[in-house]
Design a protein around this motif. Structure first.
Motif, short mmCIF file in Angstrom:
data_model
loop_
_atom_site.label_atom_id
_atom_site.label_comp_id
_atom_site.label_asym_id
_atom_site.label_seq_id
_atom_site.Cartn_x
_atom_site.Cartn_y
_atom_site.Cartn_z
N LEU A 82 -12.57 9.07 -1.98
CA LEU A 82 -11.47 8.65 -1.10
C LEU A 82 -10.99 7.23 -1.41
O LEU A 82 -11.71 6.44 -2.01
CB LEU A 82 -11.93 8.71 0.36
N ASP A 83 -9.77 6.93 -0.95
CA ASP A 83 -9.26 5.57 -1.04
C ASP A 83 -9.33 4.96 0.35
O ASP A 83 -8.83 5.54 1.32
CB ASP A 83 -7.82 5.56 -1.55
N PHE A 84 -9.96 3.79 0.43
CA PHE A 84 -10.12 3.11 1.72
C PHE A 84 -9.04 2.04 1.82
O PHE A 84 -9.05 1.08 1.05
CB PHE A 84 -11.53 2.51 1.83
N VAL A 103 0.88 -1.16 0.00
CA VAL A 103 0.00 0.00 0.00
C VAL A 103 0.92 1.21 0.00
O VAL A 103 1.87 1.26 0.77
CB VAL A 103 -0.86 0.01 1.28
N CYS A 104 0.64 2.17 -0.88
CA CYS A 104 1.49 3.35 -0.93
C CYS A 104 0.79 4.50 -0.20
O CYS A 104 -0.41 4.70 -0.34
CB CYS A 104 1.74 3.71 -2.39
N LEU A 105 1.55 5.21 0.58
CA LEU A 105 1.00 6.34 1.33
C LEU A 105 1.87 7.56 1.05
O LEU A 105 3.10 7.46 1.07
CB LEU A 105 1.04 6.00 2.82
N GLY A 106 1.20 8.68 0.75
CA GLY A 106 1.94 9.94 0.64
C GLY A 106 1.79 10.67 1.96
O GLY A 106 2.31 10.25 2.99
N GLU A 107 0.99 11.75 1.93
CA GLU A 107 0.73 12.50 3.16
C GLU A 107 -0.58 12.07 3.81
O GLU A 107 -1.02 12.69 4.78
CB GLU A 107 0.68 14.00 2.85
N GLY A 108 -1.24 11.07 3.23
CA GLY A 108 -2.47 10.55 3.84
C GLY A 108 -3.62 11.55 3.84
O GLY A 108 -4.45 11.52 4.75
N SER A 109 -3.70 12.41 2.81
CA SER A 109 -4.75 13.43 2.81
C SER A 109 -5.95 13.07 1.95
O SER A 109 -6.86 13.88 1.79
CB SER A 109 -4.18 14.78 2.36
N ASN A 110 -5.93 11.84 1.40
CA ASN A 110 -7.10 11.43 0.60
C ASN A 110 -7.47 9.97 0.89
O ASN A 110 -8.04 9.31 0.04
CB ASN A 110 -6.79 11.60 -0.90
N VAL A 111 -7.11 9.52 2.09
CA VAL A 111 -7.35 8.11 2.41
C VAL A 111 -8.08 7.97 3.75
O VAL A 111 -8.00 8.85 4.62
CB VAL A 111 -6.01 7.32 2.52
N GLY A 141 -0.59 17.18 0.27
CA GLY A 141 -0.21 15.90 -0.29
C GLY A 141 1.07 15.94 -1.09
O GLY A 141 1.70 16.99 -1.26
N THR A 142 1.43 14.77 -1.59
CA THR A 142 2.68 14.61 -2.34
C THR A 142 2.41 14.75 -3.83
O THR A 142 1.29 14.50 -4.30
CB THR A 142 3.27 13.21 -2.08
N THR A 143 3.46 15.07 -4.57
CA THR A 143 3.32 15.19 -6.02
C THR A 143 3.02 13.82 -6.64
O THR A 143 2.28 13.72 -7.61
CB THR A 143 4.62 15.78 -6.61
#
Ligand SMILES: Cc1cc2nc3c(=O)[nH]c(=O)nc-3n(C[C@H](O)[C@H](O)[C@H](O)COP(=O)(O)OP(=O)(O)OC[C@H]3O[C@@H](n4cnc5c(N)ncnc54)[C@H](O)[C@@H]3O)c2cc1C
Length: 342
Positions: free
Chosen positions: A339-341, A48-56, A119-121
């Motif tokens: 969102l992504d769950f 599972v990839c996580l950036g800044e976690g602002s859409n999950v 979030g991340t690019t």
């Protein structure tokens, strides 16, 4: 690369929700990626990839397998000073806000309206991140990604990314881990045309005007802050994922009817016409700050859900369902979560 076990993911998300990762890999140096692949191959499923976690929304039980947190940084520009087009290569973990700041300071147009989006690019192509008339698809040239199916690095041009309205081939897929992105921007002291009425009003210019880049970013930030859409701006509504729901697509006939009711109806770059999800939520009778389930309520500034003390991922998910049901019952429109769950 840092490897830790049974680490709570909640602090790595803007909602502050979610259980632990069985194993968390935090990648800071792109050169460590091959080592990560070797370790991740021991797991039954791609990470599972996580950036800044602002859409999950990370589940309360957490993630059983490997979680990769992309924290690689770096921006490289290529293009001669006398050339209009500049290519900007960015590491996936680089913060979008920082990238927008750099490009605006360099006098480059193409992503100025994305100011204030957390979030991340690397996450920007995932849902073709966009706001105020600009979106990732407008300037993304290509990405490199690790393809977990092919077991090698691939280069995908923008067409292969399948960018649509808040979607792409990457959305809800674990096949690719995005590593680098190349954007094509143009040298200009002036912004892209301002197509949103609220931003034009904040600038006191007619819709369609082009204004100095720093002025447009200030105006967009002011509009975003008024809706609690800049993290850290409100003090009370900061456990947020921004918009929870996609703005639903409507037919031209529906658009005419809704415009007559003063609904915010906008045309999007993919050609679709959509009505604001927030407007529908309001029409369904939800008031600002209304509690929905324990620890989850409407934001005090905008018709979106935010978390408070006592919230859980299960509760947040339940609140989404309750809003969907009520909007459907009252307006006949089914809202879809963006969102992504995990
Ligand atoms: C206050 C607020 C305002 C917002 N405003 C907007 C807005 O105006 N417009 C908009 O479009 N969005 C908006 N968002 C949503 C969010 O900021 C964006 O979707 C952002 O791109 C998510 O980045 P992230 O790094 O936090 O991704 P995460 O939330 O960590 O991840 C999102 C998804 O991308 C995947 N992902 C992340 N990085 C990679 C990678 N390197 N490779 C493969 N997959 C990856 C994850 O697995 C997950 O599925 C807002 C959010 C908040 C909290």
């Amino acid at each position: 690369m840092r490897v830790t076990h049974e680490v709570l993911l909640a602090p790595m998300t803007t909602l502050g929700l979610g259980g632990p990762a069985a194993v968390l890999f935090e990648l800071f140096d792109p050169a460590d990626f091959p080592e990560f692949v070797a370790l991740a191959d021991a797991f039954p499923a791609p990470p599972v990839c996580l950036g800044e976690g602002s859409n999950v929304v990370v589940s309360d039980a957490g993630c059983e397998g490997a979680v990769l947190r992309m924290s690689t940084k770096g921006v490289r520009m290529t293009g001669r000073a006398d050339e209009e087009r500049v290519l900007v290569e960015v590491q996936a973990g680089h913060l979008l806000g920082d990238l927008v700041g750099i490009t605006v300071a360099e006098g480059l147009t193409g992503m100025e309206m994305l100011v204030g989006i957390p979030g991340t690019t690397g996450a920007t192509p995932v849902q073709n991140v966009g706001a105020y008339g600009q979106e990732t698809a407008d300037c993304l040239l290509e990405v490199t990604a690790w393809d977990w199916e092919l077991g090698r690095v691939v280069t995908l041009d923008a067409a292969a990314c399948g960018l649509g309205h808040r979607t792409s081939v990457f959305k809800h897929s674990r096949r690719w881990t995005l590593l680098t992105l190349v954007f094509a921007l143009r040298r200009s002291e002036l912004s892209a045309p301002v197509t949103y009425r609220t931003v034009a009003a904040a600038l006191d210019v007619p819709v369609g005007s082009r204004v100095p880049l720093d002025e447009v970013t200030q105006a967009v930030l002011a509009v975003r802050r008024s809706k609690g859409m800049v993290l850290g701006c409100s003090g009370t509504d900061d456990r947020s994922v921004g918009s929870v729901f996609l703005s639903p697509e409507i037919t031209p006939v529906q658009a005419d009817g809704l415009r007559a009711r003063n609904a915010p109806v906008n045309r999007f770059p993919d050609g679709s016409t959509r009505v604001s999800a927030s407007w529908l939520i309001r029409q369904a009778g939800f008031a600002l700050s209304t509690p929905i389930v324990e620890g989850v309520r409407m934001s005090s500034l905008h018709y979106t859900l935010v978390a408070d003390e006592g919230a859980t991922a299960a509760g947040f998910t339940r609140a989404i369902e309750l809003v969907q049901q009520e909007v459907l019952r009252r307006t006949g429109v089914r809202l879809t979560s963006e969102l992504d769950f995990l």
